[in-house]
Design a protein around this motif. Structure first.
Motif: not given
Length: 86
Positions: A1-24
Protein backbone atom coordinates in the motif's frame (compact mmCIF):
# COMPACT_ATOMS: atom_id res chain seq x y z
CA UNK A 1 0.00 0.00 0.00
CA UNK A 2 2.85 2.36 0.86
CA UNK A 3 4.62 1.64 -2.43
CA UNK A 4 1.42 2.33 -4.35
CA UNK A 5 1.08 5.62 -2.49
CA UNK A 6 4.67 6.52 -3.38
CA UNK A 7 4.05 5.74 -7.06
CA UNK A 8 0.95 7.97 -7.09
CA UNK A 9 2.82 10.69 -5.23
CA UNK A 10 5.76 10.64 -7.64
CA UNK A 11 3.69 10.51 -10.81
CA UNK A 12 1.10 12.90 -9.43
CA UNK A 13 3.73 15.56 -8.89
CA UNK A 14 6.18 14.82 -11.71
CA UNK A 15 3.76 14.54 -14.61
CA UNK A 16 2.26 18.02 -14.16
CA UNK A 17 5.77 19.41 -13.73
CA UNK A 18 7.00 17.75 -16.94
CA UNK A 19 3.91 18.93 -18.82
CA UNK A 20 4.44 22.50 -17.62
CA UNK A 21 8.08 22.36 -18.69
CA UNK A 22 7.08 21.09 -22.15
CA UNK A 23 4.55 23.91 -22.55
CA UNK A 24 7.13 26.54 -21.54
CA UNK A 25 9.71 25.03 -23.90
CA UNK A 26 7.27 25.06 -26.83
CA UNK A 27 6.37 28.71 -26.15
CA UNK A 28 10.07 29.62 -26.02
CA UNK A 29 10.74 27.80 -29.30
CA UNK A 30 7.92 29.73 -30.96
CA UNK A 31 9.24 33.01 -29.55
CA UNK A 32 12.71 32.18 -30.88
CA UNK A 33 11.24 31.54 -34.33
CA UNK A 34 9.46 34.91 -34.09
CA UNK A 35 12.75 36.68 -33.36
CA UNK A 36 14.39 34.81 -36.25
CA UNK A 37 11.52 35.99 -38.45
CA UNK A 38 12.20 39.58 -37.40
CA UNK A 39 15.84 39.09 -38.32
CA UNK A 40 14.92 37.66 -41.72
CA UNK A 41 12.45 40.53 -42.18
CA UNK A 42 15.19 43.09 -41.53
CA UNK A 43 17.35 41.44 -44.18
CA UNK A 44 14.43 41.44 -46.65
CA UNK A 45 13.71 45.12 -46.01
CA UNK A 46 17.34 46.01 -46.65
CA UNK A 47 17.77 43.84 -49.73
CA UNK A 48 14.45 44.21 -51.53
CA UNK A 49 12.59 47.00 -49.74
CA UNK A 50 9.72 44.73 -48.68
CA UNK A 51 7.29 46.20 -46.17
CA UNK A 52 5.58 42.99 -45.06
CA UNK A 53 5.81 39.26 -45.44
CA UNK A 54 5.18 35.82 -44.00
CA UNK A 55 7.31 32.91 -42.91
CA UNK A 56 6.23 29.41 -41.94
CA UNK A 57 8.16 27.45 -39.31
CA UNK A 58 6.99 24.00 -38.20
CA UNK A 59 3.42 24.72 -39.31
CA UNK A 60 3.21 28.10 -37.58
CA UNK A 61 2.74 31.13 -39.81
CA UNK A 62 4.66 34.24 -38.74
CA UNK A 63 3.51 37.52 -40.36
CA UNK A 64 5.80 40.53 -40.18
CA UNK A 65 5.55 44.22 -40.98
CA UNK A 66 8.46 46.58 -41.45
CA UNK A 67 6.50 49.48 -40.04
CA UNK A 68 6.56 49.03 -36.27
CA UNK A 69 9.04 46.14 -36.53
CA UNK A 70 6.47 43.58 -35.38
CA UNK A 71 5.70 39.94 -36.01
CA UNK A 72 2.39 38.21 -35.29
CA UNK A 73 1.67 34.52 -34.95
CA UNK A 74 -0.68 32.05 -33.32
CA UNK A 75 0.99 29.92 -30.66
CA UNK A 76 0.30 26.23 -30.20
CA UNK A 77 -2.39 27.07 -27.60
CA UNK A 78 -4.32 28.99 -30.26
CA UNK A 79 -3.57 32.42 -28.77
CA UNK A 80 -2.46 35.32 -30.97
CA UNK A 81 0.98 36.67 -30.08
CA UNK A 82 2.51 39.96 -31.18
CA UNK A 83 6.21 40.58 -30.75
CA UNK A 84 7.72 43.98 -31.47
CA UNK A 85 11.25 45.33 -31.28
CA UNK A 86 11.50 48.56 -29.35
Amino acid sequence: MLSLFMVFLIFGSLLPLVHDMQVRLELKKERLAAYETLHEAAKAVISSGSTHGERSVNGTLYSWQAEGHCVEYENFKGERERLCIE
